[in-house]
Motif scaffolding. Structure first.
Motif, short mmCIF file in Angstrom:
data_model
loop_
_atom_site.label_atom_id
_atom_site.label_comp_id
_atom_site.label_asym_id
_atom_site.label_seq_id
_atom_site.Cartn_x
_atom_site.Cartn_y
_atom_site.Cartn_z
N UNK A 1 26.40 -126.59 -92.89
CA UNK A 1 26.68 -126.83 -94.48
C UNK A 1 28.45 -126.28 -94.62
N UNK A 2 28.19 -124.59 -93.65
CA UNK A 2 29.28 -123.49 -94.14
C UNK A 2 29.97 -124.29 -93.85
N UNK A 3 29.95 -125.47 -92.24
CA UNK A 3 30.84 -125.97 -91.25
C UNK A 3 31.89 -127.17 -92.45
N UNK A 4 30.95 -127.68 -93.14
CA UNK A 4 31.61 -128.65 -93.85
C UNK A 4 32.25 -128.17 -94.96
N UNK A 5 31.73 -127.22 -95.66
CA UNK A 5 32.56 -126.90 -96.69
C UNK A 5 34.14 -126.36 -96.25
N UNK A 6 33.84 -125.75 -94.69
CA UNK A 6 35.09 -124.60 -94.47
C UNK A 6 36.22 -126.07 -93.87
N UNK A 7 35.46 -127.00 -93.78
CA UNK A 7 36.75 -128.22 -93.63
C UNK A 7 37.59 -128.59 -94.90
N UNK A 8 36.44 -128.88 -96.00
CA UNK A 8 36.62 -129.38 -96.96
C UNK A 8 37.92 -128.14 -97.36
N UNK A 9 37.60 -127.39 -97.47
CA UNK A 9 38.63 -125.90 -98.51
C UNK A 9 39.57 -126.04 -97.66
N UNK A 10 40.22 -126.53 -96.32
CA UNK A 10 41.01 -126.03 -95.67
C UNK A 10 41.76 -127.59 -95.79
N UNK A 11 41.66 -128.78 -95.85
CA UNK A 11 42.31 -130.49 -95.86
C UNK A 11 42.48 -130.32 -97.90
N UNK A 12 41.64 -129.15 -98.98
CA UNK A 12 41.84 -128.98 -100.07
C UNK A 12 43.18 -128.33 -100.56
N UNK A 13 43.13 -127.34 -99.58
CA UNK A 13 44.68 -126.08 -99.97
C UNK A 13 45.75 -127.56 -99.06
N UNK A 14 45.87 -128.10 -98.21
CA UNK A 14 46.67 -128.72 -97.58
C UNK A 14 47.12 -130.14 -98.96
N UNK A 15 46.73 -130.12 -100.05
CA UNK A 15 47.23 -130.95 -100.89
C UNK A 15 47.39 -129.61 -102.22
N UNK A 16 48.08 -128.81 -102.42
CA UNK A 16 48.02 -127.40 -103.35
C UNK A 16 48.74 -128.71 -104.79
N UNK A 17 47.55 -128.64 -105.32
CA UNK A 17 48.01 -129.67 -106.92
C UNK A 17 48.81 -128.02 -107.86
N UNK A 18 48.33 -127.37 -107.50
CA UNK A 18 48.58 -126.25 -108.78
C UNK A 18 50.31 -125.70 -108.33
N UNK A 19 50.57 -126.39 -107.26
CA UNK A 19 52.44 -126.04 -106.85
C UNK A 19 52.78 -126.31 -107.49
#
Length: 232
Positions: free
Chosen positions: A214-232
């Motif tokens: 679970x930690x591995x999956x959420x870590x990967x998801x967080x990294x992918x989310x940061x690649x698409x910084x919608x707040x920028x």
């Protein structure tokens, strides 16, 4: 004199429902938590994060139900086809079918005479049921039930997905990713320990196993989310 009792607790009868329940619940927790954490890490709004979690829950539950139904229905179709073959062979060549049962029981340890007696009596009682159970390995308790499997998988997925959705709903928006991650890991630890205990395995090992993935999956998801910084 009182008789000593020797109760035996077996867990093999739990394999079917335990597998489906653990798979569905853990998939719901990890999949939806990954979506929530990934979208939150991208800087999306609170409403977007929540909508993503709910949409993921609905889509995931439907996907689990459809996949389980198709899979178990294929098993049910195979069982029905095998039973039809046995029914035809019992009608066309009952003697050979009886000899098959005799050979099966003799191979399991009975004498030839006793194996024949058992085969004759079971054939007289219900020949098709005897061949289904002892030749094909099909029993009424373990027969494929597609609709039941589909509903159980969808229900388990929704119950697991409710945890990250509630975390996304109740947590402060600035900390959704962190709170969802922590809540999800706790939930995975509890479900992993309960599943391991129900199956007779060490609870701690079961908890750590699912928490790691679970930690591995959420870590990967967080990294992918940061690649698409919608707040920028």
């Amino acid at each position: 004199m009182s008789r000593s009792r020797h109760p035996e607790v077996h867990r093999s009868d739990r394999v079917g429902w335990l597998r489906a329940a653990v798979l569905g619940a853990n998939d719901g927790i990890v999949s939806v938590a990954g979506l929530v954490v990934g979208i939150a890490a991208s800087g999306a709004s609170a409403s977007t994060v929540l909508a993503t979690g709910i949409a993921g829950t609905v889509a995931g539950a439907m996907s689990m139900a459809a996949g389980e139904y198709v899979s178990v229905q294929s098993q049910a179709d195979t069982e029905l086809a095998d039973l039809a073959v046995e029914q035809r062979e019992l009608h066309e060549d009952p003697h050979s079918e009886l000899e098959e049962l005799v050979a099966i029981y003799h191979h399991r340890g009975l004498s030839v005479a006793l194996a024949r007696e058992v085969a004759v009596q079971l054939t007289a009682h219900d020949a098709l049921a005897a061949h289904a159970r002892d030749e094909l390995g099909i029993t009424e308790e373990l027969r494929a039930r597609p609709l039941q499997a589909a509903l159980a998988s969808a229900g388990a997925f929704i119950s697991g997905a409710a945890l990250p959705v509630l975390a996304a709903l109740l947590a402060p928006h600035a900390h959704v990713a962190q709170i969802t991650t922590a809540t999800t890991l706790v939930g995975l630890g509890v479900t992993g320990a309960m599943a391991a205990r129900a199956g007779g395995a060490p609870p701690l090992r079961g908890a750590l196993r699912v928490m790691f993935w679970g930690a591995l999956a959420m870590g990967a998801a967080a990294l992918i989310g940061q690649l698409f910084d919608t707040a920028a």
